[in-house]
Design a protein around this motif. Structure first.
Motif, PDB file in Angstrom:
ATOM      1  N   HIS A 297       0.786  -1.236   0.000  1.00  0.00           N
ATOM      2  CA  HIS A 297       0.000   0.000   0.000  1.00  0.00           C
ATOM      3  C   HIS A 297       0.823   1.295   0.000  1.00  0.00           C
ATOM      4  CE1 HIS A 297      -3.216  -2.764   1.923  1.00  0.00           C
ATOM      5  NE2 HIS A 297      -3.381  -2.705   0.601  1.00  0.00           N
ATOM      6  N   GLY A 301      -0.491   5.570  -0.173  1.00  0.00           N
ATOM      7  CA  GLY A 301      -0.320   6.328   1.052  1.00  0.00           C
ATOM      8  C   GLY A 301       0.148   5.565   2.272  1.00  0.00           C
ATOM      9  N   SER A 302       0.185   4.230   2.208  1.00  0.00           N
ATOM     10  CA  SER A 302       0.716   3.390   3.300  1.00  0.00           C
ATOM     11  C   SER A 302      -0.157   3.334   4.543  1.00  0.00           C
ATOM     12  CB  SER A 302       2.128   3.873   3.720  1.00  0.00           C
ATOM     13  OG  SER A 302       3.039   3.738   2.675  1.00  0.00           O
ATOM     14  N   GLN A 303      -1.340   3.907   4.497  1.00  0.00           N
ATOM     15  CA  GLN A 303      -2.198   3.931   5.690  1.00  0.00           C
ATOM     16  C   GLN A 303      -3.134   2.731   5.674  1.00  0.00           C
ATOM     17  OE1 GLN A 303      -4.561   7.490   6.208  1.00  0.00           O
ATOM     18  NE2 GLN A 303      -4.581   7.275   8.419  1.00  0.00           N
ATOM     19  N   SER A 304      -2.644   1.616   6.210  1.00  0.00           N
ATOM     20  CA  SER A 304      -3.425   0.383   6.272  1.00  0.00           C
ATOM     21  C   SER A 304      -2.859  -0.479   7.387  1.00  0.00           C
ATOM     22  CB  SER A 304      -3.375  -0.369   4.940  1.00  0.00           C
ATOM     23  OG  SER A 304      -2.068  -0.873   4.706  1.00  0.00           O
ATOM     24  N   GLN A 309       2.588   2.823   7.573  1.00  0.00           N
ATOM     25  CA  GLN A 309       2.031   3.608   8.672  1.00  0.00           C
ATOM     26  C   GLN A 309       1.414   2.734   9.761  1.00  0.00           C
ATOM     27  OE1 GLN A 309       0.088   7.406   8.255  1.00  0.00           O
ATOM     28  NE2 GLN A 309       0.180   7.291   6.033  1.00  0.00           N
ATOM     29  N   SER A 310       1.440   1.421   9.591  1.00  0.00           N
ATOM     30  CA  SER A 310       0.868   0.521  10.588  1.00  0.00           C
ATOM     31  C   SER A 310       1.868   0.274  11.717  1.00  0.00           C
ATOM     32  CB  SER A 310       0.491  -0.813   9.944  1.00  0.00           C
ATOM     33  OG  SER A 310       1.660  -1.547   9.612  1.00  0.00           O
ATOM     34  N   ILE A 418       7.843   8.346   6.518  1.00  0.00           N
ATOM     35  CA  ILE A 418       6.749   7.801   7.328  1.00  0.00           C
ATOM     36  C   ILE A 418       7.303   7.005   8.508  1.00  0.00           C
ATOM     37  CG2 ILE A 418       4.835   6.144   7.345  1.00  0.00           C
ATOM     38  CD1 ILE A 418       4.307   6.918   4.421  1.00  0.00           C
TER      39      ILE A 418
END
Length: 466
Positions: A297, A301-304, A309-310, A418
């Motif tokens: 992801h 945006g890597s937000q998962s 961002q996890s 991030i």
């Protein structure tokens, strides 16, 4: 020129048409090196000195590491003192991402239009949309089945037929070459599956027959999932899909002297493969923990739950420390001295568009890894991180290049900033130069890949303080 390791990259890419397949291939490579899989729900990991381990989250992200000798790790206050190392082990991390821009099938979008069978798609990430037109395409991903109280899932590759998104003929769009191609994502990117027949019903598509055959092969040997059960689940609509298109053309070397790589998903499977090879080749590590983190992801945006961002990386690092007898206070104290090499492909200078590049920072193919900078923190490299990479390059006699985006153009970003923000670990952004980034077929230098593996191996083998 020996392209053995580059040929392995091509094989890895062709075996990885989706992040699901990429993680499956990565774990297969790690197991071949004797790696053991760890699970979040395990009470104890029982780590052994020098052994290789990996952990998967939600089938599309993977962390892997090699374990130092627990006996050589000093203990904090109140713990047994070690006679080994004088400092607690920090982490030397390489980060990359398993996903690439593509077109994904919508969950329920089988349709018929003017005699054609079609299926709607969503645009994943920021692909060069025109590169998906007039190209033979296959489908790959994961299917989840539900039948009664039973559920099952399997990876699938539907390569028994090629699909296509035809472009409008120039006779019906006379200005396309002068004004540029403008595509509407909803209207113009819907693939053509086949011709409509009188027996076809809007609720059913031959695609589901192909899915059934693929699932029957994938789930072979599982007692419950017989061919009849699978077909019943599909016909009853008791299934969910995560399928995406990929180019049917195999990866290959090209150019007059095979100096180029022509392949899909170089961004960023090339860095994933390099990280895996570097970790498997890492033999010397005593004062640090070598680790690779391959996240899904990034392109959105890597937000998962499994993105950069996890809590996947932070939880795993703390779990490793706990299993080695390092308390939370000591674990937190090593984060500022740890490093992550954020590895994502870089922009080579384009010979037809050189004006789009910063004139004093022009990366070239086959001239070594690229260190990436950005004053707006879109890349995380600072002077200390840059010096560290240059030190490893000098040590290993690896040529390197440097890149900044033109000041009047927007800059992309990576997982580096991030992860730095979430963990306090300092990051350095690097990557191999390439052309056609985010195209359905991309281009890179065949000599750069072994150089990146060499750099990564040096980074994982030596602590930053050495």
């Amino acid at each position: 020129m020996n392209n053995t390791v580059t040929q392995k990259l091509l094989e890895f890419i062709d075996a990885s048409p989706s992040p699901f397949h990429a993680v499956a291939e990565a774990s297969s490579r790690l197991r071949a090196e004797g790696a053991s899989e760890l699970f979040d729900y395990q009470d104890n990991w029982n780590l052994e000195s020098g052994k290789l381990y990996y952990c998967i989250r939600h089938a599309t992200s993977l962390l892997a590491f090699k374990c130092p000798d627990p006996k050589s790790i000093p203990r904090g206050k109140g713990q047994q003192k070690s006679q080994g190392l004088k400092t607690k082990p920090d982490f030397q991390i390489i980060g990359a991402h398993t996903d690439s821009p593509c077109l994904k099938l919508k969950p329920r979008a089988a349709s018929q239009s003017h005699g054609y069978q079609q299926w709607g798609v969503e645009v994943y990430g920021s692909p060069l949309q025109n590169s998906w037109l007039d190209r033979d395409l296959f489908l790959a991903g994961k299917i989840h089945l539900q039948h009664g109280d039973k559920s099952g899932e399997a990876l699938v590759r539907l390569n028994q037929f090629a699909l296509r998104i035809p472009q409008l003929a120039i006779h019906l769009d006379r200005g396309v070459n002068d004004n540029g191609l403008i595509l509407n994502r909803q209207k113009h990117l819907t693939p053509v599956l086949g011709l409509q027949t009188t027996s076809n019903k809007p609720s059913h598509s031959p695609l589901e027959d192909a899915l059934a055959e693929s699932l029957i092969n994938s789930l072979k040997g599982q007692p419950f999932w017989k061919a009849s059960t699978i077909r019943a689940a599909l016909q009853g609509g008791d299934f969910s899909i995560d399928l995406r298109f990929y180019s049917a053309e195999a990866s290959r070397l090209g150019g007059l002297a095979e100096e180029f790589i022509y392949a899909p998903r170089l961004d960023n499977l090339a860095m994933c493969h390099a990280a895996i090879e570097a970790l498997c080749n890492t033999k010397s590590f005593e004062s640090h923990i070598p680790l690779i983190a391959l996240f899904d992801h990034e392109e959105v945006g890597s937000q998962s739950a499994q993105g950069a961002q996890s809590n996947f990386l932070m939880n795993t690092m703390e779990r490793i420390s706990f299993e080695l007898g390092i308390g939370r206070k000591d674990f937190l104290s090593v984060l500022p001295s740890s490093w992550i090499l954020s590895a994502d492909m870089a922009h080579a200078v384009h010979p037809n568009y050189s004006e789009r590049h910063e004139p004093d920072h022009l990366p070239f193919l086959n001239q070594g890894p690229v260190i990436k900078y950005n004053a707006g923190e879109r890349y995380a490299t600072d002077a200390l991180g840059s010096s560290l990479v240059k030190k490893f390059c000098k040590k290993e006699k690896i040529p390197f290049q440097e890149f900044v985006t033109r000041s009047d153009l927007a800059c992309g970003t990576t997982i580096g900033p991030i992860i730095s923000a979430l963990t306090g670990i300092r990051a350095i952004d690097v990557g191999n130069p390439m052309l056609s980034m985010h195209s359905a077929r991309e281009m890179a230098g065949s000599q750069d890949h072994p150089l990146m593996i060499k750099l990564m191996n040096s980074f994982l083998s030596h602590a930053a303080s050495e």
